[in-house]
Design a protein around this motif. Structure first.
Motif, PDB file in Angstrom:
ATOM      1  N   ASN A  52     -34.996   0.526 -36.092  1.00  0.00           N
ATOM      2  CA  ASN A  52     -34.214   1.480 -35.307  1.00  0.00           C
ATOM      3  C   ASN A  52     -35.133   2.311 -34.407  1.00  0.00           C
ATOM      4  OD1 ASN A  52     -31.873   2.810 -34.476  1.00  0.00           O
ATOM      5  ND2 ASN A  52     -32.085   4.362 -36.045  1.00  0.00           N
ATOM      6  N   GLN A  53     -36.231   2.783 -34.956  1.00  0.00           N
ATOM      7  CA  GLN A  53     -37.222   3.514 -34.159  1.00  0.00           C
ATOM      8  C   GLN A  53     -37.745   2.647 -33.027  1.00  0.00           C
ATOM      9  OE1 GLN A  53     -39.244   6.234 -37.658  1.00  0.00           O
ATOM     10  NE2 GLN A  53     -40.432   4.634 -36.761  1.00  0.00           N
ATOM     11  N   GLY A  54     -38.006   1.400 -33.323  1.00  0.00           N
ATOM     12  CA  GLY A  54     -38.505   0.483 -32.308  1.00  0.00           C
ATOM     13  C   GLY A  54     -37.528   0.316 -31.160  1.00  0.00           C
ATOM     14  N   VAL A  84     -40.725  11.010 -23.659  1.00  0.00           N
ATOM     15  CA  VAL A  84     -41.881  10.465 -24.379  1.00  0.00           C
ATOM     16  C   VAL A  84     -42.793  11.600 -24.844  1.00  0.00           C
ATOM     17  CG1 VAL A  84     -43.991   9.105 -24.118  1.00  0.00           C
ATOM     18  CG2 VAL A  84     -41.826   8.230 -23.218  1.00  0.00           C
ATOM     19  N   LEU A  85     -43.048  12.552 -23.964  1.00  0.00           N
ATOM     20  CA  LEU A  85     -43.919  13.672 -24.315  1.00  0.00           C
ATOM     21  C   LEU A  85     -43.347  14.464 -25.493  1.00  0.00           C
ATOM     22  CD1 LEU A  85     -46.385  15.458 -23.777  1.00  0.00           C
ATOM     23  CD2 LEU A  85     -45.015  16.660 -22.059  1.00  0.00           C
ATOM     24  N   LEU A  86     -42.070  14.777 -25.437  1.00  0.00           N
ATOM     25  CA  LEU A  86     -41.445  15.530 -26.532  1.00  0.00           C
ATOM     26  C   LEU A  86     -41.459  14.732 -27.834  1.00  0.00           C
ATOM     27  CD1 LEU A  86     -38.470  17.171 -24.646  1.00  0.00           C
ATOM     28  CD2 LEU A  86     -40.502  18.307 -25.558  1.00  0.00           C
ATOM     29  N   TYR A  90     -43.462  15.919 -31.192  1.00  0.00           N
ATOM     30  CA  TYR A  90     -42.742  16.003 -32.470  1.00  0.00           C
ATOM     31  C   TYR A  90     -43.368  15.061 -33.498  1.00  0.00           C
ATOM     32  CZ  TYR A  90     -39.004  16.080 -35.888  1.00  0.00           C
ATOM     33  OH  TYR A  90     -38.291  16.204 -37.050  1.00  0.00           O
ATOM     34  N   GLY A  91     -43.663  13.836 -33.083  1.00  0.00           N
ATOM     35  CA  GLY A  91     -44.289  12.882 -33.996  1.00  0.00           C
ATOM     36  C   GLY A  91     -45.647  13.349 -34.484  1.00  0.00           C
ATOM     37  N   LYS A  98     -52.350  11.230 -34.639  1.00  0.00           N
ATOM     38  CA  LYS A  98     -52.696  10.083 -33.782  1.00  0.00           C
ATOM     39  C   LYS A  98     -51.647   9.905 -32.675  1.00  0.00           C
ATOM     40  CE  LYS A  98     -53.360   5.095 -34.205  1.00  0.00           C
ATOM     41  NZ  LYS A  98     -53.333   3.969 -35.132  1.00  0.00           N
ATOM     42  N   ILE A  99     -50.386  10.215 -32.975  1.00  0.00           N
ATOM     43  CA  ILE A  99     -49.302  10.053 -32.011  1.00  0.00           C
ATOM     44  C   ILE A  99     -49.530  10.939 -30.787  1.00  0.00           C
ATOM     45  CG2 ILE A  99     -46.810  10.361 -31.654  1.00  0.00           C
ATOM     46  CD1 ILE A  99     -46.470   9.659 -34.650  1.00  0.00           C
TER      47      ILE A  99
END
Length: 117
Positions: A52-54, A84-86, A90-91, A98-99
């Motif tokens: 789902n994340q993918g 993508v930045l947000l 968050y990640g 690393k994210i």
């Protein structure tokens, strides 16, 4: 400057296509487990969530590719790069620092280049 912004945007899209492959197709394989530091048991138990994340990473990549096509509406790249930045910030705060370097930093660079273009 526009060329540089487009190149970095394409790089961010490629990163997200790669993440899609890792999360949707390689999550339980050695390459996927190694990329995310997973045990075989955890990878197997979480494979549906990872897929789902993918898929979401694929949507980000699709939006970024769309922004590179002739005739794309103004602001499409900025919108998807902000997403993508947000997601990267968050990640990094919740999963792995690393994210921040793999996802958020390239998006921030692309946004900066778009702002300067």
């Amino acid at each position: 400057m526009q060329l540089a912004a487009s190149i970095v945007t394409a790089l961010v899209a490629a990163i997200h296509l790669y993440i899609l492959v890792l999360e949707m197709f390689l999550w339980t394989k050695p390459a996927g487990r190694r990329a995310f530091g997973l045990t075989p048991e955890f990878a197997q138990a979480s494979r549906v969530l990872a897929a789902n994340q993918g898929l979401y990473n694929g949507f980000l990549a699709a939006g970024l590719v769309w922004s590179l096509l002739p005739g794309a509406p103004a602001g499409v790249a900025v919108f998807f790069l902000c997403c993508v930045l947000l997601a990267g910030v968050y990640g990094a705060a919740t999963a792995s620092r690393k994210i921040l370097f793999v996802q958020a930093l390239p998006a921030a660079l692309a946004l900066l280049l778009h702002a300067l273009a």
